[in-house]
Design an enzyme around this catalytic site. Structure first.
Site, PDB file in Angstrom:
ATOM      1  N   CYS A 190      -6.063   1.069   5.764  1.00  0.00           N
ATOM      2  CA  CYS A 190      -6.466  -0.138   6.059  1.00  0.00           C
ATOM      3  C   CYS A 190      -6.035  -0.533   7.521  1.00  0.00           C
ATOM      4  O   CYS A 190      -5.099   0.343   8.142  1.00  0.00           O
ATOM      5  CB  CYS A 190      -6.211  -1.251   5.204  1.00  0.00           C
ATOM      6  SG  CYS A 190      -4.263  -1.969   5.190  1.00  0.00           S
ATOM      7  N   CYS A 232      -1.929  -1.201   7.657  1.00  0.00           N
ATOM      8  CA  CYS A 232      -1.293   0.045   7.596  1.00  0.00           C
ATOM      9  C   CYS A 232      -1.395   0.880   8.698  1.00  0.00           C
ATOM     10  O   CYS A 232      -0.421   1.475   8.785  1.00  0.00           O
ATOM     11  CB  CYS A 232      -1.561   0.694   6.165  1.00  0.00           C
ATOM     12  SG  CYS A 232      -1.010  -0.284   4.772  1.00  0.00           S
ATOM     13  N   GLU A 249       1.020   4.114   1.899  1.00  0.00           N
ATOM     14  CA  GLU A 249       1.454   4.267   3.200  1.00  0.00           C
ATOM     15  C   GLU A 249       2.697   3.287   3.676  1.00  0.00           C
ATOM     16  O   GLU A 249       3.567   3.837   4.082  1.00  0.00           O
ATOM     17  CB  GLU A 249       0.468   4.737   4.297  1.00  0.00           C
ATOM     18  CG  GLU A 249      -0.550   3.597   4.443  1.00  0.00           C
ATOM     19  CD  GLU A 249      -1.786   3.115   3.502  1.00  0.00           C
ATOM     20  OE1 GLU A 249      -2.698   3.229   4.184  1.00  0.00           O
ATOM     21  OE2 GLU A 249      -1.472   3.339   2.413  1.00  0.00           O
ATOM     22  N   HIS A 266       0.778  -1.208  -0.031  1.00  0.00           N
ATOM     23  CA  HIS A 266      -0.067  -0.084  -0.006  1.00  0.00           C
ATOM     24  C   HIS A 266       0.868   1.200  -0.026  1.00  0.00           C
ATOM     25  O   HIS A 266       2.009   1.351   0.459  1.00  0.00           O
ATOM     26  CB  HIS A 266      -0.952  -0.062   1.217  1.00  0.00           C
ATOM     27  CG  HIS A 266      -2.010  -0.903   0.873  1.00  0.00           C
ATOM     28  ND1 HIS A 266      -3.085  -1.212   2.114  1.00  0.00           N
ATOM     29  CD2 HIS A 266      -2.284  -1.893   0.193  1.00  0.00           C
ATOM     30  CE1 HIS A 266      -3.850  -2.135   1.739  1.00  0.00           C
ATOM     31  NE2 HIS A 266      -3.306  -2.577   0.529  1.00  0.00           N
TER      32      HIS A 266
END
Length: 143
Positions: free
Chosen positions: A98, A101, A72, A70
């Site tokens: 999410c 993360c 981040e 992802h």
């Protein structure tokens, strides 16, 4: 910093994150992230496959491959291999994080998350709230 000036900066950083997301090879969703500290961008990231893997994020059925990182996570990993520290920084991201993360965000010492769109599962936001991390959604990115 005055609230309206901060909002101008927040929107500008989110617009940059949105542009960064366009670098992603993912078809289903392109997400961009920036880590900002002392009004300086110290890291950036977008969702995609790990280094050395082919740039296809989705399988033949159109589902995202499990190993796609992802935005981040990529930004946090990038800052970890630099001389910068994300302790006390703000994460700007085009989509709310999410739950996986969110753990990384908390452990990385990030104190504020500013996001554009809300992800369908809000358990990541709930976790960040519980961890005392400031959350701010900005839907209108016009200057």
């Amino acid at each position: 910093m005055p609230e309206n000036k901060q909002l101008k900066y927040d929107k500008a950083y989110l617009r940059i994150a949105k542009e960064w997301g366009k670098l992603s090879y993912c078809k289903r969703r392109q997400v961009g992230a920036l880590i900002v500290k002392d009004r300086m961008i110290i890291s950036d990231g977008y969702n995609g496959t790990p280094s050395g893997f082919e740039n296809f994020c989705e399988d033949d059925e159109g589902y995202t491959k499990w190993y796609v990182l992802h935005a981040e996570a990529n930004a946090i990993l990038k800052v970890a291999s630099s001389t910068q520290s994300s302790k006390g920084a703000t994460l700007y991201i085009t989509m709310s994080p999410c739950k996986e993360c969110s753990k990384l965000i908390h452990q990385a010492g990030i104190v504020k998350v500013v996001y554009h769109e809300a992800y369908k599962d809000n358990s990541g936001l709930k976790f960040l709230e519980k961890a005392g991390i400031g959350l701010k959604q900005i839907e209108d990115l016009k200057a």
